[in-house]
Scaffold this motif. Structure first.
Motif, PDB file in Angstrom:
ATOM      1  N   PHE A   1       0.821  -1.217   0.000  1.00  0.00           N
ATOM      2  CA  PHE A   1       0.000   0.000   0.000  1.00  0.00           C
ATOM      3  C   PHE A   1       0.853   1.265   0.000  1.00  0.00           C
ATOM      4  CE2 PHE A   1      -1.576   3.215   3.086  1.00  0.00           C
ATOM      5  CZ  PHE A   1      -2.488   3.837   2.258  1.00  0.00           C
ATOM      6  N   THR A   2       1.826   1.338   0.896  1.00  0.00           N
ATOM      7  CA  THR A   2       2.615   2.568   0.997  1.00  0.00           C
ATOM      8  C   THR A   2       3.459   2.773  -0.264  1.00  0.00           C
ATOM      9  OG1 THR A   2       4.215   1.308   2.337  1.00  0.00           O
ATOM     10  CG2 THR A   2       2.662   2.725   3.514  1.00  0.00           C
ATOM     11  N   GLN A   3       3.959   1.689  -0.842  1.00  0.00           N
ATOM     12  CA  GLN A   3       4.725   1.829  -2.082  1.00  0.00           C
ATOM     13  C   GLN A   3       3.835   2.310  -3.229  1.00  0.00           C
ATOM     14  OE1 GLN A   3       6.580  -2.011  -2.315  1.00  0.00           O
ATOM     15  NE2 GLN A   3       8.356  -1.379  -1.092  1.00  0.00           N
ATOM     16  N   ALA A   4       2.621   1.763  -3.311  1.00  0.00           N
ATOM     17  CA  ALA A   4       1.694   2.188  -4.371  1.00  0.00           C
ATOM     18  C   ALA A   4       1.322   3.660  -4.203  1.00  0.00           C
ATOM     19  CB  ALA A   4       0.438   1.312  -4.358  1.00  0.00           C
ATOM     20  N   LEU A   5       1.121   4.074  -2.955  1.00  0.00           N
ATOM     21  CA  LEU A   5       0.745   5.470  -2.716  1.00  0.00           C
ATOM     22  C   LEU A   5       1.910   6.406  -3.053  1.00  0.00           C
ATOM     23  CD1 LEU A   5      -1.711   7.051  -1.825  1.00  0.00           C
ATOM     24  CD2 LEU A   5      -0.940   6.840   0.553  1.00  0.00           C
ATOM     25  N   ASP A   6       3.111   5.981  -2.731  1.00  0.00           N
ATOM     26  CA  ASP A   6       4.295   6.786  -3.074  1.00  0.00           C
ATOM     27  C   ASP A   6       4.398   6.959  -4.595  1.00  0.00           C
ATOM     28  OD1 ASP A   6       6.949   7.951  -1.978  1.00  0.00           O
ATOM     29  OD2 ASP A   6       7.621   6.622  -3.586  1.00  0.00           O
TER      30      ASP A   6
ATOM     31  N   PHE B   1      -2.864   6.546  12.193  1.00  0.00           N
ATOM     32  CA  PHE B   1      -3.434   5.442  12.980  1.00  0.00           C
ATOM     33  C   PHE B   1      -2.518   4.225  12.936  1.00  0.00           C
ATOM     34  CE2 PHE B   1      -6.245   1.584  12.346  1.00  0.00           C
ATOM     35  CZ  PHE B   1      -6.473   1.338  13.698  1.00  0.00           C
ATOM     36  N   ALA B   2      -1.918   3.976  11.778  1.00  0.00           N
ATOM     37  CA  ALA B   2      -1.105   2.764  11.618  1.00  0.00           C
ATOM     38  C   ALA B   2       0.088   2.743  12.569  1.00  0.00           C
ATOM     39  CB  ALA B   2      -0.630   2.642  10.165  1.00  0.00           C
ATOM     40  N   ARG B   3       0.532   3.913  12.994  1.00  0.00           N
ATOM     41  CA  ARG B   3       1.650   3.925  13.939  1.00  0.00           C
ATOM     42  C   ARG B   3       1.294   3.201  15.239  1.00  0.00           C
ATOM     43  NH1 ARG B   3       3.701  10.080  13.918  1.00  0.00           N
ATOM     44  NH2 ARG B   3       1.764  10.438  12.794  1.00  0.00           N
ATOM     45  N   ALA B   4       0.022   3.213  15.590  1.00  0.00           N
ATOM     46  CA  ALA B   4      -0.409   2.467  16.788  1.00  0.00           C
ATOM     47  C   ALA B   4      -0.202   0.969  16.594  1.00  0.00           C
ATOM     48  CB  ALA B   4      -1.874   2.758  17.088  1.00  0.00           C
ATOM     49  N   ALA B   5      -0.199   0.533  15.335  1.00  0.00           N
ATOM     50  CA  ALA B   5       0.063  -0.873  15.023  1.00  0.00           C
ATOM     51  C   ALA B   5       1.530  -1.083  14.650  1.00  0.00           C
ATOM     52  CB  ALA B   5      -0.839  -1.328  13.869  1.00  0.00           C
ATOM     53  N   LYS B   6       2.338  -0.080  14.950  1.00  0.00           N
ATOM     54  CA  LYS B   6       3.781  -0.107  14.632  1.00  0.00           C
ATOM     55  C   LYS B   6       4.046  -0.272  13.134  1.00  0.00           C
ATOM     56  CE  LYS B   6       5.442  -1.541  19.195  1.00  0.00           C
ATOM     57  NZ  LYS B   6       4.105  -1.495  19.885  1.00  0.00           N
ATOM     58  N   LEU B   7       3.140   0.213  12.328  1.00  0.00           N
ATOM     59  CA  LEU B   7       3.332   0.209  10.881  1.00  0.00           C
ATOM     60  C   LEU B   7       3.699   1.623  10.443  1.00  0.00           C
ATOM     61  CD1 LEU B   7       0.212  -1.866   9.714  1.00  0.00           C
ATOM     62  CD2 LEU B   7       2.596  -2.644   9.768  1.00  0.00           C
ATOM     63  N   VAL B   8       4.880   1.751   9.839  1.00  0.00           N
ATOM     64  CA  VAL B   8       5.290   3.036   9.274  1.00  0.00           C
ATOM     65  C   VAL B   8       5.688   2.778   7.819  1.00  0.00           C
ATOM     66  CG1 VAL B   8       6.040   4.053  11.463  1.00  0.00           C
ATOM     67  CG2 VAL B   8       7.656   2.704  10.099  1.00  0.00           C
ATOM     68  N   PRO B   9       5.701   3.805   6.979  1.00  0.00           N
ATOM     69  CA  PRO B   9       6.132   3.581   5.591  1.00  0.00           C
ATOM     70  C   PRO B   9       7.590   3.119   5.555  1.00  0.00           C
ATOM     71  CG  PRO B   9       4.976   5.684   5.799  1.00  0.00           C
ATOM     72  CD  PRO B   9       5.232   5.192   7.200  1.00  0.00           C
ATOM     73  N   PRO B  10       7.940   2.234   4.633  1.00  0.00           N
ATOM     74  CA  PRO B  10       9.345   1.838   4.468  1.00  0.00           C
ATOM     75  C   PRO B  10      10.216   3.058   4.171  1.00  0.00           C
ATOM     76  CG  PRO B  10       7.904   0.473   3.090  1.00  0.00           C
ATOM     77  CD  PRO B  10       7.054   1.570   3.659  1.00  0.00           C
ATOM     78  N   GLU B  11      11.503   2.935   4.448  1.00  0.00           N
ATOM     79  CA  GLU B  11      12.453   4.019   4.146  1.00  0.00           C
ATOM     80  C   GLU B  11      12.434   4.357   2.653  1.00  0.00           C
ATOM     81  OE1 GLU B  11      14.887   5.666   6.131  1.00  0.00           O
ATOM     82  OE2 GLU B  11      13.632   4.890   7.756  1.00  0.00           O
ATOM     83  N   GLY B  12      12.671   5.625   2.345  1.00  0.00           N
ATOM     84  CA  GLY B  12      12.914   6.005   0.957  1.00  0.00           C
ATOM     85  C   GLY B  12      11.681   6.397   0.168  1.00  0.00           C
ATOM     86  N   LEU B  13      10.504   6.359   0.788  1.00  0.00           N
ATOM     87  CA  LEU B  13       9.292   6.761   0.050  1.00  0.00           C
ATOM     88  C   LEU B  13       9.150   8.284   0.174  1.00  0.00           C
ATOM     89  CD1 LEU B  13       6.777   3.873   0.879  1.00  0.00           C
ATOM     90  CD2 LEU B  13       8.544   4.032  -0.877  1.00  0.00           C
ATOM     91  N   THR B  14       9.947   8.981  -0.629  1.00  0.00           N
ATOM     92  CA  THR B  14      10.068  10.433  -0.455  1.00  0.00           C
ATOM     93  C   THR B  14       8.798  11.174  -0.858  1.00  0.00           C
ATOM     94  OG1 THR B  14      11.073  10.576  -2.642  1.00  0.00           O
ATOM     95  CG2 THR B  14      12.569  10.396  -0.773  1.00  0.00           C
ATOM     96  N   GLN B  15       8.084  10.666  -1.861  1.00  0.00           N
ATOM     97  CA  GLN B  15       6.845  11.345  -2.273  1.00  0.00           C
ATOM     98  C   GLN B  15       5.787  11.234  -1.178  1.00  0.00           C
ATOM     99  OE1 GLN B  15       6.767  13.250  -4.777  1.00  0.00           O
ATOM    100  NE2 GLN B  15       8.725  12.613  -5.666  1.00  0.00           N
TER     101      GLN B  15
END
Lengths: 210, 210
Positions: A148-153, A180-194
């Motif tokens: 998801f985060t890669q597609a959004l980037d 909200f996802a931070r509460a589930a310890k989900l953050v975007p992978p490194e390098g998704l600058t957009q």
């Protein structure tokens, strides 16, 4: 009219940001999720699912589901058109909203509701059902989150906002989801600058603190 | 403009019923899911998720997500107003649509995608991800299904159609959900007479065979 609200949860925040972008003020009652106020008889008479937000209208009818509450207010106050103004904008905003919900928000819910002790036997948000946790869903959520985060980037590589026009309901949904996802310890992978650039801009809008 | 369609799957059927209720004709190309046509390079260029439906516009832009495709056509052809005409109708229809999707449709997907051999490693419909099946989700889906069908039966006790006005997108979503759920061996429990009455009426509309 009264909006049942809660400070921490993502769905009430989606409605608050939406109302702030529209400049709409609505009387609110805060339901304290930490003390279980959403599971008391008093609140279950408002919404038998025990979920926030809920919008109680003056005749007693209650509208549930954050997207439905937002669309109700959008119909009352069309400007700014956060669900789009042209058929194509409307289609794009709905398409991305659904994708953000189904891929990103669902991923965070899978992780949090199936691992956090606070959600034992309440792995889906419906007070009428006993739903045991399935810890394997956390791994599924992590895979979905990365995709998801890669597609959004990638989507944001040549756009300021997600749907392509101005700030929209899709951006609100994504902002709420990422935070909200931070509460589930989900953050975007490194390098998704957009995605990082977009998040900074969305979080800097006054509505983000509503 | 071209609609990528498939005969068996629920989401394309939602769009077909919607278009039939609106009286809209759209050129279609059928993607044969049984032979894996949705996972070929040709179709993945249209929709990288490998999901149907997808609507290709004349300039090559592709709109995905059945609800988004329906909203695009609704904005082009507002009558009849299947998403509602007044703010309250709009709110009710969206609220029930979301509930039907989140409780009923999700239940059927949980069961089918996590148990059927055809969906091995594709437990969510995104061709870009490898998602293994979690058979425990079938039990969760069965609990959700019972709660959903009972709630819908109660809702229909004093209404012809789900949202309270005329036939709407909520009814279309529920019809598609109930019929699709049979593939997951989920049927409404015995004795839900209001739901049975509603289903008979919805299935009798000419649009149901679109």
């Amino acid at each position: 009219m009264k909006l049942y609200d809660a400070p921490w949860a993502p769905s009430p925040r989606r409605v608050r940001i939406f109302l702030a972008e529209k400049g709409i003020e609505v009387p609110r009652e805060v339901i304290d999720l930490r003390t279980g106020a959403h599971l008391t008889d008093d609140y279950l008479r408002i919404n038998p699912r025990g979920a926030v937000p809920a919008l109680e209208l003056d005749d007693g009818e209650v509208l549930c589901e954050s997207a439905a509450i937002c669309r109700y207010f959008d119909a009352l106050h069309p400007d700014p058109p956060l669900f789009g103004a042209t058929p194509l904008e409307i289609g794009r905003i709905e398409s991305w909203t659904r994708r953000i919900e189904g891929d990103g928000y669902a991923a965070a819910v899978y992780v949090l509701r199936n691992t956090a002790p606070a959600f034992k036997d309440r792995a889906i948000p419906d007070a009428a059902l006993t739903i045991t946790q399935i810890p394997e869903l956390a791994a599924r959520g992590a895979i979905m989150w990365e995709g998801f985060t890669q597609a959004l980037d990638r989507r944001l590589a040549d756009r300021e906002w997600i749907a392509g026009g101005g700030y929209s309901f899709a951006d609100i949904t994504a902002l709420v989801t990422l935070d909200f996802a931070r509460a589930a310890k989900l953050v975007p992978p490194e390098g998704l600058t957009q995605l990082a650039r977009w998040h900074e801009a969305a979080a800097a809008r006054p509505s983000a603190t509503a």
